[in-house]
Write a protein that holds these residues in place. Sequence first.
Motif, PDB file in Angstrom:
ATOM      1  N   TYR A   1       9.654  -8.263   9.048  1.00 37.22           N
ATOM      2  CA  TYR A   1       9.460  -8.964  10.322  1.00 37.22           C
ATOM      3  C   TYR A   1      10.583  -9.957  10.589  1.00 37.22           C
ATOM      4  CZ  TYR A   1       7.103 -12.149  13.638  1.00 37.22           C
ATOM      5  OH  TYR A   1       6.774 -12.953  14.717  1.00 37.22           O
ATOM      6  N   GLU A   2      11.050 -10.630   9.545  1.00 34.41           N
ATOM      7  CA  GLU A   2      12.096 -11.646   9.696  1.00 34.41           C
ATOM      8  C   GLU A   2      13.506 -11.065   9.721  1.00 34.41           C
ATOM      9  OE1 GLU A   2      11.342 -14.095   6.329  1.00 34.41           O
ATOM     10  OE2 GLU A   2       9.575 -15.085   7.214  1.00 34.41           O
ATOM     11  N   GLY A   3      13.618  -9.740   9.588  1.00 37.40           N
ATOM     12  CA  GLY A   3      14.946  -9.125   9.575  1.00 37.40           C
ATOM     13  C   GLY A   3      15.663  -9.263   8.252  1.00 37.40           C
ATOM     14  N   ARG A   4      14.910  -9.469   7.173  1.00 37.68           N
ATOM     15  CA  ARG A   4      15.520  -9.658   5.852  1.00 37.68           C
ATOM     16  C   ARG A   4      15.629  -8.343   5.074  1.00 37.68           C
ATOM     17  NH1 ARG A   4      15.522 -15.177   4.322  1.00 37.68           N
ATOM     18  NH2 ARG A   4      16.567 -14.473   2.423  1.00 37.68           N
ATOM     19  N   THR A   5      15.431  -7.216   5.763  1.00 34.82           N
ATOM     20  CA  THR A   5      15.580  -5.896   5.158  1.00 34.82           C
ATOM     21  C   THR A   5      16.356  -5.012   6.136  1.00 34.82           C
ATOM     22  OG1 THR A   5      13.613  -4.873   6.135  1.00 34.82           O
ATOM     23  CG2 THR A   5      13.285  -6.176   4.119  1.00 34.82           C
ATOM     24  N   ALA A   6      16.510  -3.762   5.758  1.00 38.38           N
ATOM     25  CA  ALA A   6      17.199  -2.797   6.625  1.00 38.38           C
ATOM     26  C   ALA A   6      16.229  -2.048   7.535  1.00 38.38           C
ATOM     27  CB  ALA A   6      17.983  -1.807   5.770  1.00 38.38           C
ATOM     28  N   ALA A   7      15.035  -2.593   7.746  1.00 38.54           N
ATOM     29  CA  ALA A   7      14.047  -1.937   8.606  1.00 38.54           C
ATOM     30  C   ALA A   7      14.604  -1.759  10.012  1.00 38.54           C
ATOM     31  CB  ALA A   7      12.763  -2.762   8.654  1.00 38.54           C
ATOM     32  N   GLU A   8      14.388  -0.582  10.576  1.00 40.30           N
ATOM     33  CA  GLU A   8      14.869  -0.271  11.910  1.00 40.30           C
ATOM     34  C   GLU A   8      13.716  -0.309  12.903  1.00 40.30           C
ATOM     35  OE1 GLU A   8      16.854   3.461  11.745  1.00 40.30           O
ATOM     36  OE2 GLU A   8      18.510   2.704  10.499  1.00 40.30           O
ATOM     37  N   ALA A   9      14.060  -0.528  14.162  1.00 38.67           N
ATOM     38  CA  ALA A   9      13.051  -0.549  15.218  1.00 38.67           C
ATOM     39  C   ALA A   9      12.263   0.753  15.221  1.00 38.67           C
ATOM     40  CB  ALA A   9      13.730  -0.768  16.567  1.00 38.67           C
ATOM     41  N   GLY A  10      10.951   0.627  15.427  1.00 39.92           N
ATOM     42  CA  GLY A  10      10.103   1.802  15.511  1.00 39.92           C
ATOM     43  C   GLY A  10       9.219   2.026  14.305  1.00 39.92           C
ATOM     44  N   ILE A  11       9.486   1.352  13.191  1.00 36.52           N
ATOM     45  CA  ILE A  11       8.660   1.535  12.002  1.00 36.52           C
ATOM     46  C   ILE A  11       7.268   0.948  12.248  1.00 36.52           C
ATOM     47  CG2 ILE A  11       9.516  -0.613  10.943  1.00 36.52           C
ATOM     48  CD1 ILE A  11       9.211   0.721   8.217  1.00 36.52           C
ATOM     49  N   VAL A  12       6.238   1.695  11.860  1.00 34.29           N
ATOM     50  CA  VAL A  12       4.858   1.218  11.931  1.00 34.29           C
ATOM     51  C   VAL A  12       4.525   0.527  10.609  1.00 34.29           C
ATOM     52  CG1 VAL A  12       2.431   1.890  12.127  1.00 34.29           C
ATOM     53  CG2 VAL A  12       4.161   3.036  13.531  1.00 34.29           C
ATOM     54  N   PHE A  13       4.159  -0.736  10.688  1.00 31.84           N
ATOM     55  CA  PHE A  13       3.868  -1.521   9.500  1.00 31.84           C
ATOM     56  C   PHE A  13       2.482  -1.175   8.935  1.00 31.84           C
ATOM     57  CE2 PHE A  13       6.719  -5.446  10.633  1.00 31.84           C
ATOM     58  CZ  PHE A  13       7.837  -4.716  10.315  1.00 31.84           C
ATOM     59  N   GLY A  14       2.250  -1.646   7.695  1.00 34.41           N
ATOM     60  CA  GLY A  14       0.900  -1.619   7.153  1.00 34.41           C
ATOM     61  C   GLY A  14       0.739  -0.817   5.885  1.00 34.41           C
ATOM     62  N   HIS A  15       0.656  -1.512   4.732  1.00 32.24           N
ATOM     63  CA  HIS A  15       0.465  -0.815   3.460  1.00 32.24           C
ATOM     64  C   HIS A  15      -0.814  -1.232   2.732  1.00 32.24           C
ATOM     65  CE1 HIS A  15       3.023  -4.379   2.477  1.00 32.24           C
ATOM     66  NE2 HIS A  15       2.184  -4.480   1.460  1.00 32.24           N
ATOM     67  N   GLU A  16      -1.671  -2.023   3.374  1.00 33.46           N
ATOM     68  CA  GLU A  16      -2.948  -2.425   2.768  1.00 33.46           C
ATOM     69  C   GLU A  16      -4.066  -1.878   3.650  1.00 33.46           C
ATOM     70  OE1 GLU A  16      -3.170  -6.520   1.174  1.00 33.46           O
ATOM     71  OE2 GLU A  16      -1.194  -6.813   2.065  1.00 33.46           O
ATOM     72  N   ASN A  17      -4.587  -0.697   3.286  1.00 35.62           N
ATOM     73  CA  ASN A  17      -5.395   0.063   4.233  1.00 35.62           C
ATOM     74  C   ASN A  17      -6.714   0.560   3.636  1.00 35.62           C
ATOM     75  OD1 ASN A  17      -3.102   0.015   6.104  1.00 35.62           O
ATOM     76  ND2 ASN A  17      -2.174   1.496   4.723  1.00 35.62           N
ATOM     77  N   LEU A  18      -7.769   0.469   4.456  1.00 39.43           N
ATOM     78  CA  LEU A  18      -9.111   0.919   4.091  1.00 39.43           C
ATOM     79  C   LEU A  18      -9.717   1.600   5.311  1.00 39.43           C
ATOM     80  CD1 LEU A  18     -11.849  -1.209   2.317  1.00 39.43           C
ATOM     81  CD2 LEU A  18     -12.377  -0.016   4.416  1.00 39.43           C
ATOM     82  N   GLY A  19     -10.506   2.650   5.078  1.00 37.30           N
ATOM     83  CA  GLY A  19     -11.131   3.300   6.221  1.00 37.30           C
ATOM     84  C   GLY A  19     -12.042   4.440   5.827  1.00 37.30           C
ATOM     85  N   ILE A  20     -12.344   5.289   6.813  1.00 34.55           N
ATOM     86  CA  ILE A  20     -13.282   6.396   6.678  1.00 34.55           C
ATOM     87  C   ILE A  20     -12.534   7.715   6.831  1.00 34.55           C
ATOM     88  CG2 ILE A  20     -15.422   7.419   7.518  1.00 34.55           C
ATOM     89  CD1 ILE A  20     -15.757   4.576   6.415  1.00 34.55           C
ATOM     90  N   VAL A  21     -12.742   8.633   5.906  1.00 33.06           N
ATOM     91  CA  VAL A  21     -12.090   9.943   5.973  1.00 33.06           C
ATOM     92  C   VAL A  21     -12.633  10.703   7.179  1.00 33.06           C
ATOM     93  CG1 VAL A  21     -11.762  12.157   4.813  1.00 33.06           C
ATOM     94  CG2 VAL A  21     -11.736  10.028   3.481  1.00 33.06           C
ATOM     95  N   GLU A  22     -11.704  11.158   8.042  1.00 37.95           N
ATOM     96  CA  GLU A  22     -12.085  11.884   9.252  1.00 37.95           C
ATOM     97  C   GLU A  22     -11.756  13.369   9.190  1.00 37.95           C
ATOM     98  OE1 GLU A  22     -10.483  10.142  12.850  1.00 37.95           O
ATOM     99  OE2 GLU A  22     -12.392   9.120  13.195  1.00 37.95           O
ATOM    100  N   GLU A  23     -10.710  13.731   8.467  1.00 40.94           N
ATOM    101  CA  GLU A  23     -10.290  15.130   8.381  1.00 40.94           C
ATOM    102  C   GLU A  23      -9.746  15.378   6.979  1.00 40.94           C
ATOM    103  OE1 GLU A  23      -7.301  18.279  10.698  1.00 40.94           O
ATOM    104  OE2 GLU A  23      -7.709  16.302  11.574  1.00 40.94           O
ATOM    105  N   VAL A  24     -10.066  16.536   6.426  1.00 40.29           N
ATOM    106  CA  VAL A  24      -9.741  16.841   5.039  1.00 40.29           C
ATOM    107  C   VAL A  24      -8.930  18.129   4.961  1.00 40.29           C
ATOM    108  CG1 VAL A  24     -10.693  17.295   2.738  1.00 40.29           C
ATOM    109  CG2 VAL A  24     -11.874  15.726   4.278  1.00 40.29           C
ATOM    110  N   GLY A  25      -7.787  18.070   4.275  1.00 36.25           N
ATOM    111  CA  GLY A  25      -6.975  19.258   4.077  1.00 36.25           C
ATOM    112  C   GLY A  25      -7.659  20.273   3.184  1.00 36.25           C
ATOM    113  N   ASP A  26      -7.266  21.531   3.317  1.00 38.60           N
ATOM    114  CA  ASP A  26      -7.927  22.617   2.592  1.00 38.60           C
ATOM    115  C   ASP A  26      -7.800  22.499   1.071  1.00 38.60           C
ATOM    116  OD1 ASP A  26      -8.650  23.736   5.005  1.00 38.60           O
ATOM    117  OD2 ASP A  26      -6.970  25.159   5.069  1.00 38.60           O
ATOM    118  N   GLY A  27      -6.779  21.789   0.609  1.00 40.32           N
ATOM    119  CA  GLY A  27      -6.570  21.688  -0.840  1.00 40.32           C
ATOM    120  C   GLY A  27      -7.240  20.494  -1.487  1.00 40.32           C
TER     121      GLY A  27
END
Length: 383
Positions: free
Chosen positions: A45-71
């Motif tokens: 957020y502060e520009g202290r990395t090489a992150a480019e415009a357009g990246i979607v943030f968020g690595h701490e995630n919890l939720g409900i499974v909606e779709e499951v792959g065949d494997g």
Amino acid sequence: MKAVVYEEPFSVVVKEVQDPRIQHPNDVLVRVTSTAICGSDLHMYEGRTAAEAGIVFGHENLGIVEEVGDGVTSLSEGDRVVMPFNVACGFCKNCLVGKTGFCLTVNPGFAGGAYGYVAMGPFIGGQAERLRVPYADFNCLKLPPGEEFETDFVLLADIFPTGYHGCELAQVSPGESVAVYGAGPVGLMAAYSALLRGAAKVFSVDRVPERLAKAEEMGAIPIDFTQGDPAEQIKEQTGGEGTDKGVDAVGYQAQSHDASHEEPAIVLNELVETVRPTGMLGVPGLYVPSDPGGPDEHAKKGQLLVSIGRMFEKGQQMGTGQCNVKRYNRQLRDMIIAGRAKPSFVVSHELPLDQAPQAYEKFDKRIEGYTKVVLHPGHALAA
């Protein structure tokens, strides 16, 4: 779907982006119910990395499974899950020995992958309404159904295991004394984890009054580094010896004693002085190989002046590296369910996804009591 998108330094927006889809039989799609803003998100957020415009943030995630792959074999639609911030395959050399933070498969040419983080692979972040989870059988941790412990469980994605990892790197044992530098979310989790592991005395070093108050509330001894050299303050309370163990939960944006400027190596050097001879240091705080905003040319290249001679003289050992979340998240989940741990005490704000831009601004400025923010996509919660 709506998602938090990086535009430029100090600017994120909530906008419509393409919905994720199943790309491999081992994928699942998760409807995100909780996603946290992390201190390491602020580096981008502060520009202290090489992150480019357009990246979607968020690595701490919890939720409900909606779709499951065949494997996928162990998950079903409707399962409640939390994902480690590490994206890992489960079968490479590092994953097989539990070093899932350094997976050799998911991000070719680099050891480690993560959601929504620069240089950590092509994985879209979860500060959004939905998230694609690869290698889902390995990467999803099942949770009890319902909404109980929601803000505790979301912290299993990163900061609770990362704080615990700092204590593991330092090999904190019952009855020992521990100094934790930094009382942000990870630092508070490290101090909390030290207490959970049976430490007799835990010092929490910071300069923000609200953070130090939180540390004191949970049983740590607050040390304000603006009031004098923290190593000396701690030695005064340990018979001049220093602590048995130390944890750096600050990283490369560490502040000088008067908080007037950055000194990237100051916490490492303070820990060397704080911890007694033959003691151990755990360093989960983030250090990077390049920092565009570094205070000098060496810091810009990730090269810091650390007192290795003093460390050698004292016979200390140091463990470093990002957390291997899967090594800890199952046990920490069960401690939460059993009532033995409640990490959500660090959460200061729960907000709808639409308020992410304001939350980033206030969290970055450390104002209005912003210590840890959990966003709830799909919910219009009060500010």
